[in-house]
Design an enzyme around this catalytic site. Structure first.
Site, PDB file in Angstrom:
ATOM      1  N   ALA A   1       8.765  -2.597  48.348  1.00 16.12           N
ATOM      2  CA  ALA A   1       9.346  -4.050  48.193  1.00 16.12           C
ATOM      3  C   ALA A   1       8.743  -5.365  48.870  1.00 16.12           C
ATOM      4  O   ALA A   1       8.718  -6.210  47.779  1.00 16.12           O
ATOM      5  CB  ALA A   1      10.935  -3.833  49.016  1.00 16.12           C
ATOM      6  N   ASP A   2       7.976  -5.145  49.728  1.00 21.76           N
ATOM      7  CA  ASP A   2       7.291  -6.460  50.222  1.00 21.76           C
ATOM      8  C   ASP A   2       6.162  -6.573  49.400  1.00 21.76           C
ATOM      9  O   ASP A   2       5.773  -7.785  48.809  1.00 21.76           O
ATOM     10  CB  ASP A   2       6.693  -5.920  51.701  1.00 21.76           C
ATOM     11  CG  ASP A   2       7.966  -6.370  52.626  1.00 21.76           C
ATOM     12  OD1 ASP A   2       8.575  -7.156  52.451  1.00 21.76           O
ATOM     13  OD2 ASP A   2       7.697  -5.286  53.695  1.00 21.76           O
ATOM     14  N   PHE A   3       5.590  -5.543  49.006  1.00 24.09           N
ATOM     15  CA  PHE A   3       4.085  -5.804  47.929  1.00 24.09           C
ATOM     16  C   PHE A   3       4.419  -6.235  46.792  1.00 24.09           C
ATOM     17  O   PHE A   3       3.732  -7.083  46.293  1.00 24.09           O
ATOM     18  CB  PHE A   3       3.375  -4.385  48.307  1.00 24.09           C
ATOM     19  CG  PHE A   3       2.626  -4.046  49.390  1.00 24.09           C
ATOM     20  CD1 PHE A   3       1.473  -4.965  49.774  1.00 24.09           C
ATOM     21  CD2 PHE A   3       2.876  -3.003  50.315  1.00 24.09           C
ATOM     22  CE1 PHE A   3       0.881  -4.846  50.962  1.00 24.09           C
ATOM     23  CE2 PHE A   3       1.975  -2.767  51.408  1.00 24.09           C
ATOM     24  CZ  PHE A   3       1.056  -3.821  51.657  1.00 24.09           C
TER      25      PHE A   3
END
Length: 395
Positions: free
Chosen positions: A165-167
């Site tokens: 999700a962060d990437f």
């Protein structure tokens, strides 16, 4: 070295851990001047994450001019404003409300620098009832629907081994920055804009047709293991030598070719397996047949029999990646000299641009490495002033 695509672009990154900093990393890889602002003493939390302190930061802090600023001090705020006022892009990923409380509202940012593009990443976005909540990768995956479809029906949802999700949020943020630059500089608006990225929304956008399916007939997609409903057979199949072969078969021709290669004409002729929709309905049966075949052969035998035309490959660990001739041929792993670790290897710049390629100029540097270069060379502070700022805890 040929020119780089983002030469001349000035970026200020006030980010922490992944979603903000990785957006900055991508811009820096392609030539943007990225000034990364970290709190004194502690720095980006990424420095202390992972098995070896500072090693992850050596990768994601690369190509950035990292400086320290205590944004709880008036002098620290003043110096950040000085950086912002002639920047092209500002990257930030505090919890919503934190940056505003420090005095850095979008309205004031836009007033001081109308051309600036301000991209902010958070768990749930800047608005809505969940906006104030802390949001990390797992929350984005959970609320965005990713975890519900990952794993097996009879086991708990499985989180991917990296911060997906962060990437992805960082990637969407980087794309949006490019869209905004195009609008400002090519369409000629001359105006910057605010970009509001959320982990939950990035994950939701990846969810294929699940929304459409639910709205059409109420179907709730859930976990089905390593297979999919659109590629049959597909999955990760255990071989005779206890390794795994990954397989993904799409379409009628590829299905027939695969079954021909493993000498299963009966699976080609079977009346229930004639179309993609038919095979999806009998996915478990077909996967079970392929699993039996794979288990009777070694990994090498499986790959040799399937041949070059069938989408199949081994499942790699990092040692396999380092030895693979494809990654070597494309120079995907490069050696970089670091101050702390000596020579280490890391992923090369991605994607490959043949006209204006990216480059790793230096790895992530020690905390405050570029204080003098940026605050002295760019903002004009003297050595005496910088020494006083260090003494006062500003930098």
């Amino acid at each position: 070295m040929s020119r780089q695509a983002l030469e001349g672009l000035k970026v200020v990154e006030v980010g922490n851990i992944v979603a903000g900093p990785w957006c900055g990393s991508m811009l820096a890889d392609f030539g943007a001047r990225v000034i990364k602002v970290e709190p004194p003493k502690t720095g980006d939390l990424m420095r202390g994450m992972g098995r070896i302190k500072n090693l992850w930061f050596a990768v994601e802090g690369r190509n950035k001019q990292n400086v320290t600023l205590n944004l709880k001090t008036e002098q620290g705020k003043k110096m950040l404003w000085q950086l912002i006022e002639d920047a092209d892009v500002l990257i930030e990923n505090f919890r919503p409300g934190v940056f505003r409380k420090l005095g850095f509202t979008w309205e004031e940012i836009h007033r001081r620098n109308p051309r600036l593009i301000y991209t902010v990443a958070s768990g749930y976005g800047q608005t809505g009832p969940y906006a104030p909540r802390p949001g990390f990768d797992r929350m984005g995956l959970a609320l965005g629907g990713f975890l519900e479809v990952t794993g097996y029906p009879d086991t708990p949802p499985v989180k991917p081994g990296i911060s997906v999700a962060d990437f992805y949020t960082a990637m969407f943020s980087c794309m949006a920055v490019m869209f905004a630059i195009y609008d400002r500089d090519v369409n000629g608006s001359g105006e910057g804009q605010m970009i509001d990225c959320a982990l939950t929304e990035s994950v939701l956008r990846l969810q294929e047709s699940i929304i459409a399916e639910y709205s059409y007939d109420g179907t709730i997609r859930t976990r089905i293991g390593n297979g999919t409903t659109v590629t049959v057979p597909s999955g990760h199949f255990l071989t005779k030598d206890d390794k795994y072969v990954a397989l993904s078969i799409t379409g009628d021709k590829l299905y027939r070719d695969c079954m021909h290669q493993i000498d299963r004409q009966d699976l080609i002729d079977h009346p229930d397996y004639q179309t993609t929709i038919d095979r999806a309905a009998h996915r478990e049966e077909i996967n079970a047949e392929f699993a039996k075949w794979a288990r009777a052969h070694t990994l090498k035998e499986c790959l040799d029999i399937l041949g070059e035309g069938i989408p199949a490959c081994p499942i790699y660990n990092v040692a396999d990646i380092m030895e693979d001739p494809q990654f070597a041929a494309r120079n995907d792993i490069v050696e970089v000299e670091t101050e702390q670790f000596g020579k280490i290897k890391m992923q090369n710049v991605c994607p490959k641009m043949l006209g204006t390629p990216g480059e790793i100029k230096w790895p992530g540097q020690p905390l405050g490495k570029f204080n003098k270069d940026v605050f002295g060379g760019l903002l004009g502070y003297t050595d005496e002033q910088l020494a006083k700022f260090a003494e006062d805890g500003v930098i």
